[in-house]
Design a protein around this motif. Structure first.
Motif, mmCIF file in Angstrom:
data_model
loop_
_atom_site.group_PDB
_atom_site.id
_atom_site.type_symbol
_atom_site.label_atom_id
_atom_site.label_comp_id
_atom_site.label_asym_id
_atom_site.label_seq_id
_atom_site.Cartn_x
_atom_site.Cartn_y
_atom_site.Cartn_z
ATOM 1 N N LEU A 1 59.538 -89.586 17.268
ATOM 2 C CA LEU A 1 61.347 -89.140 16.620
ATOM 3 C C LEU A 1 60.652 -88.268 15.824
ATOM 4 O O LEU A 1 60.352 -87.561 14.617
ATOM 5 C CB LEU A 1 61.389 -90.461 16.282
ATOM 6 C CG LEU A 1 61.099 -92.172 17.577
ATOM 7 C CD1 LEU A 1 62.099 -92.731 17.006
ATOM 8 C CD2 LEU A 1 62.458 -91.353 18.732
ATOM 9 N N PRO A 2 62.247 -87.692 15.785
ATOM 10 C CA PRO A 2 62.806 -86.768 14.576
ATOM 11 C C PRO A 2 63.369 -87.513 13.857
ATOM 12 O O PRO A 2 63.513 -88.571 13.350
ATOM 13 C CB PRO A 2 63.752 -86.087 15.312
ATOM 14 C CG PRO A 2 64.162 -86.720 16.350
ATOM 15 C CD PRO A 2 63.327 -88.230 17.029
ATOM 16 N N HIS A 3 63.582 -86.792 11.924
ATOM 17 C CA HIS A 3 63.797 -87.845 11.009
ATOM 18 C C HIS A 3 64.885 -86.956 10.406
ATOM 19 O O HIS A 3 64.790 -86.606 9.999
ATOM 20 C CB HIS A 3 62.297 -87.432 10.078
ATOM 21 C CG HIS A 3 62.080 -88.121 8.786
ATOM 22 N ND1 HIS A 3 61.540 -87.718 7.580
ATOM 23 C CD2 HIS A 3 63.338 -88.930 8.174
ATOM 24 C CE1 HIS A 3 61.634 -88.433 6.581
ATOM 25 N NE2 HIS A 3 63.065 -89.476 7.191
ATOM 26 N N SER A 4 65.213 -87.670 11.563
ATOM 27 C CA SER A 4 66.945 -87.245 10.973
ATOM 28 C C SER A 4 67.639 -88.308 11.858
ATOM 29 O O SER A 4 67.303 -89.008 13.075
ATOM 30 C CB SER A 4 67.324 -86.361 11.578
ATOM 31 O OG SER A 4 68.514 -85.992 11.395
ATOM 32 N N SER A 5 68.967 -89.275 11.094
ATOM 33 C CA SER A 5 69.071 -90.385 11.927
ATOM 34 C C SER A 5 70.545 -89.532 12.967
ATOM 35 O O SER A 5 69.930 -90.417 14.194
ATOM 36 C CB SER A 5 70.306 -90.712 10.855
ATOM 37 O OG SER A 5 71.021 -90.436 10.076
ATOM 38 N N GLY A 6 70.923 -88.587 13.017
ATOM 39 C CA GLY A 6 71.777 -87.555 13.536
ATOM 40 C C GLY A 6 70.313 -87.785 14.977
ATOM 41 O O GLY A 6 71.304 -87.470 16.024
ATOM 42 N N ALA A 7 69.727 -86.726 14.752
ATOM 43 C CA ALA A 7 68.951 -86.500 15.971
ATOM 44 C C ALA A 7 68.235 -88.026 16.802
ATOM 45 O O ALA A 7 68.465 -88.379 18.058
ATOM 46 C CB ALA A 7 67.918 -86.219 15.598
ATOM 47 N N GLN A 8 67.896 -89.505 15.870
ATOM 48 C CA GLN A 8 67.614 -90.107 16.835
ATOM 49 C C GLN A 8 68.518 -90.659 17.355
ATOM 50 O O GLN A 8 69.002 -91.543 18.272
ATOM 51 C CB GLN A 8 66.786 -91.085 15.751
ATOM 52 C CG GLN A 8 65.815 -90.659 15.161
ATOM 53 C CD GLN A 8 65.242 -91.822 13.957
ATOM 54 O OE1 GLN A 8 66.268 -92.637 13.665
ATOM 55 N NE2 GLN A 8 64.047 -91.519 13.314
ATOM 56 N N ALA A 9 70.226 -90.870 17.217
ATOM 57 C CA ALA A 9 70.925 -90.786 18.187
ATOM 58 C C ALA A 9 71.288 -90.631 19.547
ATOM 59 O O ALA A 9 72.341 -91.128 20.112
ATOM 60 C CB ALA A 9 72.290 -91.055 17.657
ATOM 61 N N GLY A 10 70.808 -89.139 19.543
ATOM 62 C CA GLY A 10 70.557 -88.694 20.978
ATOM 63 C C GLY A 10 69.132 -89.410 21.704
ATOM 64 O O GLY A 10 69.119 -88.029 22.427
ATOM 65 N N VAL A 11 67.870 -89.905 21.572
ATOM 66 C CA VAL A 11 67.429 -90.096 21.674
ATOM 67 C C VAL A 11 67.409 -90.671 23.040
ATOM 68 O O VAL A 11 67.690 -91.656 23.222
ATOM 69 C CB VAL A 11 65.896 -89.763 20.880
ATOM 70 C CG1 VAL A 11 65.303 -88.903 20.238
ATOM 71 C CG2 VAL A 11 66.133 -91.329 20.280
ATOM 72 N N GLY A 12 66.393 -91.171 24.342
ATOM 73 C CA GLY A 12 65.700 -91.574 24.645
ATOM 74 C C GLY A 12 67.714 -91.984 26.374
ATOM 75 O O GLY A 12 67.735 -90.697 26.306
#
Length: 241
Positions: A172-183
């Motif tokens: 996973l990326p190390h960014s909360s904003g980026a994690q909000a768009g995975v999966g």
């Protein structure tokens, strides 16, 4: 001619007589004067001693009220021998080690208290890879928060989520904003399952069920279980397993 010789002889005789009379000092007796002879100084007698202007000026008078102390009252710096310095260094090292041990015990006790105080979620009957993620994430309650970190020695919110999922082979990326768009997006909290990622532009966490998330909060709070109310504003729920 005889007159000239006579005149010259007469002048020489007069000059010799004048010289003789000039060399004779008259003697005056007190009896002849009828009064006593008094002598006087031409200058007054000096009664004071002149100061030596080249000598160093000194003073021997002191104030009777002055307190000069004595040798015992002098503040003389004390020096230590090498043996004393070594002993002091050993003592300081022992005190530092004792303080560190006490701090470790305090932190361990704090973690135990935090674990006892957090809401309990029964993941024992949960199945599936998401439940395994939630179960694994729950063991890190009390671990430290370090901005930019992504290991158990210290992590921030997205670093914690990144680390947990990395143990299950998910990068996973190390960014909360980026994690909000995975999966894959999950429509609502009612549909969320343990192991889902809950994230927005400022925070990220792992859902463990019953409206609760496991997340790294701040240096003061560390990693712990909270409700989803920790998110300010909206958030997205993402399923990656």
């Amino acid at each position: 001619m005889m007159n000239a010789k006579y005149i010259a002889s007469t002048l020489v005789t007069i000059a010799a007589a004048a010289a003789m009379f000039a060399c004779v000092t008259p003697t005056v007796n007190a009896a002849d004067m009828g009064t006593a002879v008094v002598s006087s100084r031409s200058f007054p007698k000096v009664t004071t001693v002149k100061k030596n202007i080249l000598a160093e000026s000194t003073a021997t008078s002191t104030d009777d009220n002055s307190s000069w102390g004595d040798v015992e009252s002098l503040d003389v710096p004390q020096t230590q021998s090498q043996a004393e310095k070594d002993a002091a260094a050993r003592k300081a090292a022992e005190e530092q080690a004792a303080a560190q041990a006490q701090a470790s015990q305090t932190q361990a006790a704090s973690r135990s208290a935090q674990r006892a105080a957090i809401p309990q979620v029964d993941l024992g009957s949960a199945t599936g890879s998401g439940a395994d993620v939630a179960r694994f994430a729950s063991q890190f309650s009390g671990y430290p928060y370090v901005y930019g970190g992504n290991t158990p020695s210290g992590w921030d919110c997205s670093g914690f989520v990144q680390y947990v999922y990395a143990q299950f082979g998910i990068s996973l990326p190390h960014s909360s904003g980026a994690q909000a768009g995975v999966g894959t997006a999950v429509g609502s909290l009612a549909q969320a399952q343990p192991g889902d990622i809950v994230a927005n532009g400022t925070h990220a966490a792992i859902y463990i069920g019953n409206g609760l998330v496991m997340n790294a909060l701040s240096p003061g709070l560390g990693t712990q279980v909270t409700s989803t109310s920790v998110f300010s504003g909206g958030y997205s729920i993402r399923r990656v397993l």
